[in-house]
Motif scaffolding. Structure first.
Motif, PDB file in Angstrom:
ATOM      1  N   VAL A   1      27.466  46.276  44.346  1.00 22.85           N
ATOM      2  CA  VAL A   1      28.565  45.932  43.852  1.00 22.85           C
ATOM      3  C   VAL A   1      29.522  47.073  43.818  1.00 22.85           C
ATOM      4  O   VAL A   1      30.631  47.015  43.860  1.00 22.85           O
ATOM      5  CB  VAL A   1      28.411  45.200  42.509  1.00 22.85           C
ATOM      6  CG1 VAL A   1      29.782  45.022  41.584  1.00 22.85           C
ATOM      7  CG2 VAL A   1      27.733  43.677  42.419  1.00 22.85           C
ATOM      8  N   VAL A   2      28.916  48.070  43.160  1.00 25.62           N
ATOM      9  CA  VAL A   2      29.668  49.467  42.990  1.00 25.62           C
ATOM     10  C   VAL A   2      30.286  50.106  44.356  1.00 25.62           C
ATOM     11  O   VAL A   2      31.413  50.451  44.623  1.00 25.62           O
ATOM     12  CB  VAL A   2      28.881  50.537  42.372  1.00 25.62           C
ATOM     13  CG1 VAL A   2      29.561  52.012  42.307  1.00 25.62           C
ATOM     14  CG2 VAL A   2      28.428  50.166  40.891  1.00 25.62           C
ATOM     15  N   ALA A   3      29.419  49.658  45.511  1.00 21.81           N
ATOM     16  CA  ALA A   3      29.702  50.297  46.643  1.00 21.81           C
ATOM     17  C   ALA A   3      30.885  49.449  47.078  1.00 21.81           C
ATOM     18  O   ALA A   3      31.722  49.860  48.045  1.00 21.81           O
ATOM     19  CB  ALA A   3      28.502  50.348  47.541  1.00 21.81           C
ATOM     20  N   ARG A   4      30.822  48.263  46.974  1.00 19.81           N
ATOM     21  CA  ARG A   4      31.792  47.234  47.261  1.00 19.81           C
ATOM     22  C   ARG A   4      33.055  47.467  46.746  1.00 19.81           C
ATOM     23  O   ARG A   4      34.331  47.401  47.369  1.00 19.81           O
ATOM     24  CB  ARG A   4      31.587  45.866  47.146  1.00 19.81           C
ATOM     25  CG  ARG A   4      30.479  45.169  48.192  1.00 19.81           C
ATOM     26  CD  ARG A   4      31.413  44.866  49.473  1.00 19.81           C
ATOM     27  NE  ARG A   4      31.991  43.541  49.425  1.00 19.81           N
ATOM     28  CZ  ARG A   4      32.632  43.227  50.295  1.00 19.81           C
ATOM     29  NH1 ARG A   4      32.995  43.805  51.668  1.00 19.81           N
ATOM     30  NH2 ARG A   4      33.358  42.081  50.284  1.00 19.81           N
ATOM     31  N   LEU A   5      33.075  47.963  45.425  1.00 20.14           N
ATOM     32  CA  LEU A   5      34.321  48.221  44.596  1.00 20.14           C
ATOM     33  C   LEU A   5      34.957  49.507  45.300  1.00 20.14           C
ATOM     34  O   LEU A   5      36.300  49.525  45.501  1.00 20.14           O
ATOM     35  CB  LEU A   5      34.114  48.835  43.217  1.00 20.14           C
ATOM     36  CG  LEU A   5      33.706  47.493  42.350  1.00 20.14           C
ATOM     37  CD1 LEU A   5      33.126  47.866  41.027  1.00 20.14           C
ATOM     38  CD2 LEU A   5      34.802  46.831  42.044  1.00 20.14           C
TER      39      LEU A   5
ATOM     40  N   SER B   1      34.580  39.259  44.507  1.00 16.71           N
ATOM     41  CA  SER B   1      35.714  39.453  43.735  1.00 16.71           C
ATOM     42  C   SER B   1      36.090  40.902  43.525  1.00 16.71           C
ATOM     43  O   SER B   1      37.110  41.091  43.230  1.00 16.71           O
ATOM     44  CB  SER B   1      35.329  38.889  42.248  1.00 16.71           C
ATOM     45  OG  SER B   1      35.359  37.584  42.443  1.00 16.71           O
ATOM     46  N   GLY B   2      35.021  41.986  43.612  1.00 22.54           N
ATOM     47  CA  GLY B   2      35.034  43.287  43.081  1.00 22.54           C
ATOM     48  C   GLY B   2      36.125  43.812  44.187  1.00 22.54           C
ATOM     49  O   GLY B   2      36.911  44.573  44.124  1.00 22.54           O
ATOM     50  N   TYR B   3      35.470  43.466  45.644  1.00 22.79           N
ATOM     51  CA  TYR B   3      36.334  44.034  46.956  1.00 22.79           C
ATOM     52  C   TYR B   3      37.661  43.615  47.032  1.00 22.79           C
ATOM     53  O   TYR B   3      38.712  44.536  46.931  1.00 22.79           O
ATOM     54  CB  TYR B   3      35.528  43.622  48.052  1.00 22.79           C
ATOM     55  CG  TYR B   3      36.338  43.797  49.191  1.00 22.79           C
ATOM     56  CD1 TYR B   3      35.885  45.231  49.925  1.00 22.79           C
ATOM     57  CD2 TYR B   3      37.239  43.277  49.981  1.00 22.79           C
ATOM     58  CE1 TYR B   3      36.274  45.733  51.201  1.00 22.79           C
ATOM     59  CE2 TYR B   3      37.690  43.487  51.348  1.00 22.79           C
ATOM     60  CZ  TYR B   3      37.492  44.701  51.533  1.00 22.79           C
ATOM     61  OH  TYR B   3      37.826  45.233  52.963  1.00 22.79           O
TER      62      TYR B   3
END
Length: 486
Positions: A111-115, A61-63
């Motif tokens: 998750v942060v890297a995917r954002l 979802s974040g991506y």
């Protein structure tokens, strides 16, 4: 004057633009591959990083959300500061964030890297279509866009298989890292070639920050995150207090609409041009595709988890099992593009009906053929759903943009793509919440069944929007009016 504006037409045999197109297509392949390839890696990530269910949902979802939020501002930034410059900056950021994803030591890091990776994808994607329009004219432009459409289909089809092969080769515990590392050589080569081959943007100069509507982007992002939170964190956030986030989301989205109207009245460029939604075919098409992406992207999320964790398939076996959907979509996409001008929105209605039926039969197949043979039983209905999907996405885009004034075409296309990404984020959150709520007490098969029901509900809602557009068109035709243009 016209010869100066279109220099490529004066040098038609020049092969440079086709090599430049190759760079654009490889970059587009990477950003879209990272949607489908990561699905099959989720169980490996779950094992390798001891990742909670909520973080698995944020990985996807974040991506999608970050990608969608940055599409329109990135398109404007490329037009103003130079598409090659923004394209290369996006490639560098995408490559570095892919390395960060592969090196993640915990789920929060991932998750942060995917954002960040999603932001980079949002920077790259609008430059591709803009560069194609800049470099090509006439039939060549149609051929170039056709090649880009083919790449979109291929990236979706090969993602699960490639992800399965990488994890099979590198091992279940750490193999997921190579799903991200595979972007590194492609990214480095693309950056080097982009510097040499991509053209400068004519009349590129400075851009004002307010023209990117940062306030609108932040309000929309916060509103969507507030909407997603109670669903994604439903297992970790006990009690009913989490549902208070829904009125907060409604307030933030209302404030976003107020801000966008204010920008329009004051002559600033809003992130979403609200006047476009006066065109019936446009706002119904945007609603349709948001609902559809909420339904169909969530299918891959829960199917790979069910097959790999519930039925103990390998990543490669799971990738093979869900490939029929991608193959069907790729096969039907070309047909849908050819037939849309003849049949119009009813073609999309047929496609949505096929998707809904295919997903319903998939749920039935899991019940009729339980256990390890479920993957084989799912293949025919997933193929049917994929064939239907090919009649939805491209035809809907053509129909949705058909009555939009030319001077707002760029903003309209960007808003439509943003709706797709936001729909993906919402669907993964909602379907994932239902799926994980059922895993514990009732087992993986029941959880998959419930998740598919929610996916089908989103697709049926999209079908209702398509039928409403067809009915409105018939009413207008009976009254003897032409197509709406405002």
């Amino acid at each position: 004057m016209s010869q100066q504006q279109h220099p490529p037409e004066a040098h038609e045999p020049d092969p440079q633009r086709w090599r430049a197109l190759g760079v654009c297509l490889v970059a587009g392949f990477m950003t879209l591959l990272d949607v489908s390839i990561v699905n099959v890696a989720l169980p490996s990530i779950r094992t390798g990083l001891d990742t909670p269910e909520s973080d698995l949902q944020w990985v996807l979802s974040g991506y999608a959300l970050a990608f969608g939020l940055f599409l329109i501002p990135a398109g404007r930034l490329g037009d103003a500061r130079g598409r090659r410059t923004v394209f290369i900056a996006g490639l560098v950021l995408f490559t570095l964030s892919s390395a960060a994803c592969g090196a993640a030591q915990n789920s929060t890091w991932l998750v942060v890297a995917r954002l960040v990776q999603g932001v980079a994808g949002g920077l790259i994607s609008p430059q591709i279509s803009a560069l194609i329009q800049q470099m090509f004219r006439g039939r060549e432009r149609g051929r170039a866009f056709g090649m880009f459409g083919t790449v979109v289909g291929i990236s979706t089809a090969v993602g699960p298989l490639l992800g399965g092969l990488l994890i099979q080769a590198a091992g279940h515990q750490e193999g997921w890292r190579w799903v991200f590392y595979v972007n590194l050589p492609l990214g480095v080569v693309c950056v080097l070639l982009a510097r040499r081959l991509l053209p400068d943007t004519p009349h590129a100069g400075r851009v004002r920050l307010r023209d990117l509507d940062p306030v609108g982007v932040v309000l929309l992002g916060l509103g969507i995150v507030a909407l997603l939170l109670p669903f994604v964190q439903s297992q970790q956030w006990s009690g009913n207090g989490k549902w208070l986030m829904l009125p907060v989301a409604a307030a933030l989205l209302a404030l976003f609409l107020f801000w966008e109207r204010r920008c329009s009245r004051r002559g600033f460029q809003p992130v979403v041009t609200l006047s476009l939604f006066r065109v019936r075919s446009y706002w119904l098409g945007c609603l349709l595709i948001l609902l559809y992406f909420a339904g169909f992207t969530s299918i891959f999320f829960i199917t790979t988890l069910y097959l790999q964790v519930g039925l103990e398939y390998t990543a490669l076996q799971a990738g093979i099992a869900i490939t029929p959907f991608a193959l069907g979509s790729g096969l039907a996409a070309g047909t849908g593009g050819r037939l849309v001008s003849r049949f119009g929105r009813p073609l999309v209605v047929v496609g949505l009906g096929m998707v809904a039926a295919g997903l319903a039969f998939t749920a039935l197949a899991v019940h009729l053929v339980p256990g390890t043979n479920a993957g084989w039983a799912m293949a025919p209905p997933l193929l049917l759903a994929g064939l239907g999907s090919g009649l939805v996405i491209a035809p809907n885009q053509t129909l949705t943009l058909s009555e939009v004034p030319v001077h707002t075409a760029g903003s309209a296309g960007g808003t439509l793509q943003t709706g797709q990404r936001v729909g993906s984020a919402v669907g993964i959150a909602a379907v994932g919440a239902v799926f994980f709520a059922q895993v514990g007490p009732d087992g993986w098969a029941t959880a998959y069944d419930h998740g598919l029901i929610v996916s089908v509900a989103f697709v049926v809602a999209a079908l209702i929007a398509a039928v409403a557009d067809v009915a409105a068109g018939h009413r207008q035709a009976r009254k003897g009016g032409g197509p709406a243009t405002d």
